[in-house]
Design an enzyme around this catalytic site. Structure first.
Site, PDB file in Angstrom:
ATOM      1  N   HIS A   1      -1.483   4.132  10.099  1.00 27.31           N
ATOM      2  CA  HIS A   1      -0.260   4.953  10.112  1.00 27.31           C
ATOM      3  C   HIS A   1      -0.444   6.248  10.896  1.00 27.31           C
ATOM      4  O   HIS A   1       0.148   7.272  10.559  1.00 27.31           O
ATOM      5  CB  HIS A   1       0.161   5.315   8.689  1.00 27.31           C
ATOM      6  CG  HIS A   1       0.463   4.159   7.795  1.00 27.31           C
ATOM      7  ND1 HIS A   1      -0.510   3.346   7.273  1.00 27.31           N
ATOM      8  CD2 HIS A   1       1.638   3.678   7.330  1.00 27.31           C
ATOM      9  CE1 HIS A   1       0.057   2.412   6.510  1.00 27.31           C
ATOM     10  NE2 HIS A   1       1.348   2.596   6.527  1.00 27.31           N
TER      11      HIS A   1
ATOM     12  N   HIS B   1       0.866  -1.188   0.000  1.00 27.60           N
ATOM     13  CA  HIS B   1       0.000   0.000   0.000  1.00 27.60           C
ATOM     14  C   HIS B   1       0.900   1.234   0.000  1.00 27.60           C
ATOM     15  O   HIS B   1       1.808   1.313   0.799  1.00 27.60           O
ATOM     16  CB  HIS B   1      -0.926  -0.007   1.228  1.00 27.60           C
ATOM     17  CG  HIS B   1      -0.183   0.004   2.530  1.00 27.60           C
ATOM     18  ND1 HIS B   1      -0.388  -0.900   3.549  1.00 27.60           N
ATOM     19  CD2 HIS B   1       0.810   0.819   2.998  1.00 27.60           C
ATOM     20  CE1 HIS B   1       0.419  -0.656   4.546  1.00 27.60           C
ATOM     21  NE2 HIS B   1       1.158   0.379   4.255  1.00 27.60           N
TER      22      HIS B   1
ATOM     23  N   GLU C   1       6.162  -4.077   7.694  1.00 30.44           N
ATOM     24  CA  GLU C   1       4.727  -4.257   7.385  1.00 30.44           C
ATOM     25  C   GLU C   1       4.440  -5.616   6.751  1.00 30.44           C
ATOM     26  O   GLU C   1       3.278  -6.020   6.661  1.00 30.44           O
ATOM     27  CB  GLU C   1       4.249  -3.165   6.421  1.00 30.44           C
ATOM     28  CG  GLU C   1       4.241  -1.774   7.027  1.00 30.44           C
ATOM     29  CD  GLU C   1       3.843  -0.691   6.011  1.00 30.44           C
ATOM     30  OE1 GLU C   1       3.574   0.432   6.432  1.00 30.44           O
ATOM     31  OE2 GLU C   1       3.796  -0.981   4.794  1.00 30.44           O
TER      32      GLU C   1
ATOM     33  N   HIS D   1      10.835  -1.584   2.323  1.00 30.78           N
ATOM     34  CA  HIS D   1      10.948  -0.141   2.140  1.00 30.78           C
ATOM     35  C   HIS D   1      11.323   0.550   3.439  1.00 30.78           C
ATOM     36  O   HIS D   1      11.027   0.066   4.518  1.00 30.78           O
ATOM     37  CB  HIS D   1       9.689   0.489   1.527  1.00 30.78           C
ATOM     38  CG  HIS D   1       8.400   0.403   2.299  1.00 30.78           C
ATOM     39  ND1 HIS D   1       7.800  -0.767   2.678  1.00 30.78           N
ATOM     40  CD2 HIS D   1       7.555   1.385   2.728  1.00 30.78           C
ATOM     41  CE1 HIS D   1       6.650  -0.510   3.293  1.00 30.78           C
ATOM     42  NE2 HIS D   1       6.482   0.786   3.353  1.00 30.78           N
TER      43      HIS D   1
HETATM   44  C1  DHB Z   1       5.078   4.755   1.280  1.00 33.82           C
HETATM   45  C2  DHB Z   1       4.923   3.417   1.644  1.00 33.82           C
HETATM   46  C3  DHB Z   1       4.089   3.065   2.707  1.00 33.82           C
HETATM   47  O1  DHB Z   1       3.904   1.792   3.163  1.00 33.82           O
HETATM   48  C4  DHB Z   1       3.377   4.040   3.375  1.00 33.82           C
HETATM   49  O2  DHB Z   1       2.531   3.653   4.353  1.00 33.82           O
HETATM   50  C5  DHB Z   1       3.525   5.389   3.024  1.00 33.82           C
HETATM   51  C6  DHB Z   1       4.378   5.733   1.977  1.00 33.82           C
HETATM   52  C7  DHB Z   1       5.946   5.147   0.125  1.00 33.82           C
HETATM   53  O3  DHB Z   1       6.713   4.323  -0.411  1.00 33.82           O
HETATM   54  O4  DHB Z   1       5.862   6.313  -0.297  1.00 33.82           O
HETATM   55 FE    FE Z   2       2.691   1.694   5.060  1.00 31.14          FE
END
Ligand code: DHB
Ligand code: FE
Length: 280
Positions: free
Chosen positions: A60, A12, A240, A193
């Site tokens: 979040h 997401h 996550e 990420h």
């Molecule tokens: C991004 C990824 C995420 O899981 C999130 O919650 C907010 C931003 C991103 O890669 O920009």
């Molecule tokens: Fe996220």
């Protein structure tokens, strides 16, 4: 009794909301990502045909903030509204709750010794709304929903092992829900990420692919790792992937892989997508 028809796991990213709003699905940057969902929607329409979706995701800071942070929370509301998170993306229509399954799930999980927070009011963020919008682009939501929220925002986080056990308990509860309903589990988050700090932009393709493989044939593989080891391997937000682990666990010992997609990057994220059906 209810039928657990399968699981979908997906990343997401707020930027997906902007891409949808601006109609960028066929732009070169976005096409490999959006195209991954075409077979998933076909599977939903032709095979899975869910009535209800249990959405396993991490909030979040929209519904829960750092002042009150449950480890596990389950929604039991008649409806769930989206709200502005500050990303500048349009809000999606409200989701209808499936309160009978919510309370069945809550009672079953507490009986299984999971100490939950129950939420009779709950707003849902991009981690919930955007995967739903990818599955049902007209946003008319032909399903009712039960949100299951796992904390990945503020330490300490639940372990991979604990999230796997939660998923197993969700699967047992769904299968024992006395309703002639088809239930899908949708897990959203990851894959690797990191949005901030010295390793911002960190992605680990080798780990992601190993993890996706493990969900098919060796689903407890990732439970060998501590939270800190998962962060080392996947980045601070890569953790996550715990949503994927809980979703996989809900499906039982054996699964059949229906579909997968993996694309780097979407915004800062390695975006993954899998569809799994219970087997045997
Ligand atoms: C991004 C990824 C995420 O899981 C999130 O919650 C907010 C931003 C991103 O890669 O920009
Ligand atoms: Fe996220």
């Amino acid at each position: 009794m209810a039928t657990l028809v399968g699981g979908i796991t997906t990343s997401h990213v707020p930027a997906i909301g902007r891409a949808i709003a601006q109609g960028l699905q066929n732009e070169p940057y976005w096409k490999p990502f959006f195209d991954g969902f075409v077979p998933v929607r076909r599977w939903l329409h032709d095979t899975a045909r869910p009535d209800v979706v249990v959405v396993v995701y991490n909030d979040h800071g929209l519904n829960f903030f750092l002042d009150k942070m449950p480890t596990f929370a389950v929604g039991a509301a008649p409806e769930y509204l989206n709200a502005d998170e500050g990303w500048g993306i349009p809000q999606v229509p409200a989701f209808r709750g499936e309160q009978d399954l919510s309370w069945h799930l809550i009672e079953s999980l507490v009986a299984d010794e999971f100490d939950l927070t129950t939420c009779q009011e709950m707003v849902v963020d991009h981690a919930f709304t955007l995967p739903m919008a990818l599955l049902w682009p007209d946003q008319a939501w032909p399903v009712r929903v039960v949100p299951v929220c796992i904390n990945t925002v503020q330490l300490p986080l639940p372990s991979a092992r604990r999230c796997y056990a939660l998923g197993e308990a969700i699967g047992r509860a769904v299968r024992r829900w006395p309703a002639d309903q088809r239930v899908l589990v949708l897990g959203t988050g990851g894959l690797s990420h990191q949005l901030d700090g010295a390793r911002a932009g960190f992605i680990n393709k080798d780990f992601d692919l190993r993890f996706m493989d493990s969900l098919v044939n060796d689903p407890r593989w990732a439970t060998q790792y501590s939270t800190h080891e998962l962060v080392e391997h996947t980045g601070t937000q890569g953790v996550e992937l715990l949503m994927w682990l809980a979703t996989r666990a809900a499906l039982g010992e054996h699964v059949r892989e229906v579909h997968r997609n993996y694309h780097i990057p979407i915004s800062n994220t390695a975006s993954g997508l899998m569809v799994l059906e219970p087997a045997g």
